[in-house]
Write a protein that holds these residues in place. Sequence first.
Motif, PDB file in Angstrom:
ATOM      1  N   VAL A 169       0.773  -1.013   0.081  1.00 39.43           N
ATOM      2  CA  VAL A 169       0.102  -0.191  -0.042  1.00 39.43           C
ATOM      3  C   VAL A 169       0.828   1.142  -0.151  1.00 39.43           C
ATOM      4  N   LEU A 170       1.134   1.965  -1.146  1.00 36.49           N
ATOM      5  CA  LEU A 170       1.982   2.987  -1.247  1.00 36.49           C
ATOM      6  C   LEU A 170       1.069   4.122  -0.722  1.00 36.49           C
ATOM      7  N   LEU A 171       1.475   4.545   0.482  1.00 38.22           N
ATOM      8  CA  LEU A 171       0.704   5.530   1.303  1.00 38.22           C
ATOM      9  C   LEU A 171       1.090   7.183   0.623  1.00 38.22           C
ATOM     10  N   ALA A 172       0.210   7.734  -0.224  1.00 33.87           N
ATOM     11  CA  ALA A 172       0.596   8.902  -0.579  1.00 33.87           C
ATOM     12  C   ALA A 172      -0.054  10.171  -0.040  1.00 33.87           C
ATOM     13  N   ASN A 173      -0.023  11.239  -0.551  1.00 33.92           N
ATOM     14  CA  ASN A 173      -0.467  12.462   0.174  1.00 33.92           C
ATOM     15  C   ASN A 173      -0.525  13.407  -0.904  1.00 33.92           C
ATOM     16  N   HIS A 174      -1.160  14.569  -0.694  1.00 29.43           N
ATOM     17  CA  HIS A 174      -0.931  15.639  -1.590  1.00 29.43           C
ATOM     18  C   HIS A 174      -0.080  16.880  -1.450  1.00 29.43           C
ATOM     19  N   PHE A 175       1.147  16.290  -0.662  1.00 25.15           N
ATOM     20  CA  PHE A 175       2.289  17.447  -0.261  1.00 25.15           C
ATOM     21  C   PHE A 175       3.248  17.402  -1.473  1.00 25.15           C
TER      22      PHE A 175
ATOM     23  N   LEU B  12       3.738   1.698   2.793  1.00 21.47           N
ATOM     24  CA  LEU B  12       4.767   2.353   2.530  1.00 21.47           C
ATOM     25  C   LEU B  12       4.702   3.763   2.275  1.00 21.47           C
ATOM     26  N   PRO B  13       4.912   4.771   3.325  1.00 21.46           N
ATOM     27  CA  PRO B  13       4.810   6.034   3.077  1.00 21.46           C
ATOM     28  C   PRO B  13       5.718   6.791   2.303  1.00 21.46           C
ATOM     29  N   VAL B  14       5.380   7.482   1.356  1.00 20.91           N
ATOM     30  CA  VAL B  14       6.023   8.163   0.406  1.00 20.91           C
ATOM     31  C   VAL B  14       5.765   9.706   0.109  1.00 20.91           C
ATOM     32  N   PHE B  15       6.789  10.522  -0.039  1.00 22.06           N
ATOM     33  CA  PHE B  15       6.841  12.063  -0.132  1.00 22.06           C
ATOM     34  C   PHE B  15       7.640  12.218  -1.300  1.00 22.06           C
ATOM     35  N   CYS B  16       7.229  13.418  -2.117  1.00 20.54           N
ATOM     36  CA  CYS B  16       7.967  13.653  -3.032  1.00 20.54           C
ATOM     37  C   CYS B  16       7.757  15.544  -2.897  1.00 20.54           C
ATOM     38  N   ARG B  17       9.144  16.248  -3.142  1.00 21.20           N
ATOM     39  CA  ARG B  17       9.096  17.441  -3.296  1.00 21.20           C
ATOM     40  C   ARG B  17       9.995  17.986  -4.435  1.00 21.20           C
ATOM     41  N   ILE B  18       9.697  19.059  -5.020  1.00 21.93           N
ATOM     42  CA  ILE B  18      10.435  19.834  -5.832  1.00 21.93           C
ATOM     43  C   ILE B  18      11.395  20.833  -5.609  1.00 21.93           C
ATOM     44  N   GLU B  19      12.737  20.930  -5.726  1.00 19.96           N
ATOM     45  CA  GLU B  19      13.315  21.964  -5.343  1.00 19.96           C
ATOM     46  C   GLU B  19      13.473  23.072  -6.361  1.00 19.96           C
TER      47      GLU B  19
ATOM     48  N   GLU C 270      11.203  10.466  -1.445  1.00 16.22           N
ATOM     49  CA  GLU C 270      11.675   9.849   0.009  1.00 16.22           C
ATOM     50  C   GLU C 270      10.673   8.762   0.302  1.00 16.22           C
ATOM     51  N   PHE C 271      11.058   7.495   0.417  1.00 11.69           N
ATOM     52  CA  PHE C 271      10.385   6.366   0.803  1.00 11.69           C
ATOM     53  C   PHE C 271      10.749   6.195   2.418  1.00 11.69           C
ATOM     54  N   LEU C 272       9.768   6.134   3.021  1.00  5.93           N
ATOM     55  CA  LEU C 272      10.049   5.753   4.534  1.00  5.93           C
ATOM     56  C   LEU C 272       9.978   4.324   4.835  1.00  5.93           C
ATOM     57  N   PRO C 273      10.262   3.879   6.121  1.00  3.57           N
ATOM     58  CA  PRO C 273      10.252   2.326   6.234  1.00  3.57           C
ATOM     59  C   PRO C 273       8.887   1.922   6.475  1.00  3.57           C
ATOM     60  N   SER C 274       8.578   0.824   5.638  1.00  2.00           N
ATOM     61  CA  SER C 274       7.198   0.173   5.824  1.00  2.00           C
ATOM     62  C   SER C 274       6.549  -0.177   7.072  1.00  2.00           C
TER      63      SER C 274
ATOM     64  N   TRP D  80      -6.520   5.756  15.200  1.00  2.00           N
ATOM     65  CA  TRP D  80      -5.003   5.857  15.327  1.00  2.00           C
ATOM     66  C   TRP D  80      -4.293   5.849  14.131  1.00  2.00           C
ATOM     67  N   TRP D  81      -4.506   4.828  13.445  1.00  2.00           N
ATOM     68  CA  TRP D  81      -3.771   4.808  12.210  1.00  2.00           C
ATOM     69  C   TRP D  81      -3.863   5.946  11.211  1.00  2.00           C
ATOM     70  N   VAL D  82      -5.052   6.475  10.900  1.00  2.00           N
ATOM     71  CA  VAL D  82      -5.178   7.426  10.200  1.00  2.00           C
ATOM     72  C   VAL D  82      -4.597   8.700  10.767  1.00  2.00           C
ATOM     73  N   GLN D  83      -4.598   8.907  12.062  1.00  2.00           N
ATOM     74  CA  GLN D  83      -4.110  10.181  12.620  1.00  2.00           C
ATOM     75  C   GLN D  83      -2.506   9.903  12.677  1.00  2.00           C
ATOM     76  N   ASN D  84      -2.091   8.833  12.716  1.00  2.00           N
ATOM     77  CA  ASN D  84      -0.586   8.569  12.761  1.00  2.00           C
ATOM     78  C   ASN D  84       0.006   8.900  11.163  1.00  2.00           C
ATOM     79  N   ALA D  85      -0.681   8.704  10.225  1.00  2.00           N
ATOM     80  CA  ALA D  85      -0.123   8.859   8.706  1.00  2.00           C
ATOM     81  C   ALA D  85      -0.380  10.303   8.484  1.00  2.00           C
ATOM     82  N   LEU D  86      -1.291  10.973   9.173  1.00  2.00           N
ATOM     83  CA  LEU D  86      -1.384  12.486   9.033  1.00  2.00           C
ATOM     84  C   LEU D  86      -0.357  13.173   9.714  1.00  2.00           C
TER      85      LEU D  86
END
Lengths: 85, 308
Positions: free
Chosen positions: B119-125, B240-247, B255-259, B274-280
């Motif tokens: 589960v690639l845990l994405a976001n809108h960041f 697996l949480p993931v983030f992507c930013r542009i510089e 950036e892939f975080l530990p699963s 609790w899991w929802v809050q933790n991810a946020l």
Amino acid sequence: MINPILQSELADSVRAIARIPSNVPVTAESRLVEDLGIDSLDLVSIVLTAQETYGVAIDEDDVAELRTMADLVVYVDRRRNAAAA
Amino acid sequence: MWQRWMIVHKVVLKTVLPVLRRLPHRVSVALLGAMGRLDLLLVPNQAKKYETAVAEAAERLGCSWDVKDVSRKLSRHTYRWRARDFLLDGRSDRQIAPWFKVIGREHLDAAVAKGQGVVLLANHFGSHLLTSHWLFRQGYPLRWFSERPRNVSKYMTKQFQTDGPLGQARMFISRRSTPADAASSILRAGRALNAGLLVKVACDVRWCGTHTANASFLGRPLSFSKTWVSLAAMSGAAVLPVFCRIEEDGIYHLEFLPSYHVPKEVGRTGQDSWWVQNALNVVEDRVKHYPEQSNDYFFWGEVEEQVA
């Protein structure tokens, strides 16, 4: 013809998963969404529990066709018989 | 006003993107930044709009950001964020490879190697769409469990045309789906995970209905979908949480975080919130560190009204 034992077992399962109050009847005619207030994740749990309990495979595409308790009972019964044959 | 301005952005981008794609990537990204700055300088009240949004977020999060500086940086990212992954269209894998700096790929590969799906845990960041673009380019078997995105590159659109039982076409969901249709989509996503595929789900999707969790995000109490928690619990897939930013230099920092795993009984024990809050919390932490990458979040209210 609906298998009454299977219907009773599935009704108990649906009632437990969807936390349906005891004063709400779960009959063959009950519509899963409209009458019993079942939502998508409840439906997923019902399908997965039925698969596990009765050793049947439920096709994702068929889930949309399971509108009433009778649909569910007949579908699981048919799948179970097909698997046994 | 903001909605109207978003439409202007879209029209401007549609005009300039074919030109930008012919330029060196770094130059294209710099020009998009300059366009964002021009917005701030030329459009009446635009600077105030940004500064108000940043100041409000800073106050809610208890951050001592330099509001003017963050606003300027945020404005430079606006067109880059709006350009989504269009700058990468028509470029070869070899061309785009140096534009990505990837951290934590070992976490991604370890999660995939378990063979139970991810589960690639994405976001809108930040430049969140670029994660999927990179994964497709790298050949990872990725599916989206989300609404069909309206504006993505031709490359990505082509990747979405996979058919068959595990194909993407039938895994898109809609806010207007019936519970039965939504259940079918969830079961399909579960099957994709059981087959070892990656399924992208965003953890910051505001949702209404029974299967939601109330959580605090960016200092506000909101209601979020908790479907990703159920999907992870029922499939046993790694999350697996993931983030992507542009510089500023045009590099996409992936950036892939530990699963981790969500316990199977999470629904019964009522711990899904609790899991929802933790991810946020993890997303919020990134916002605190990189507020200039938070274009989507800082203007959320307005976007929501547009959808309604």
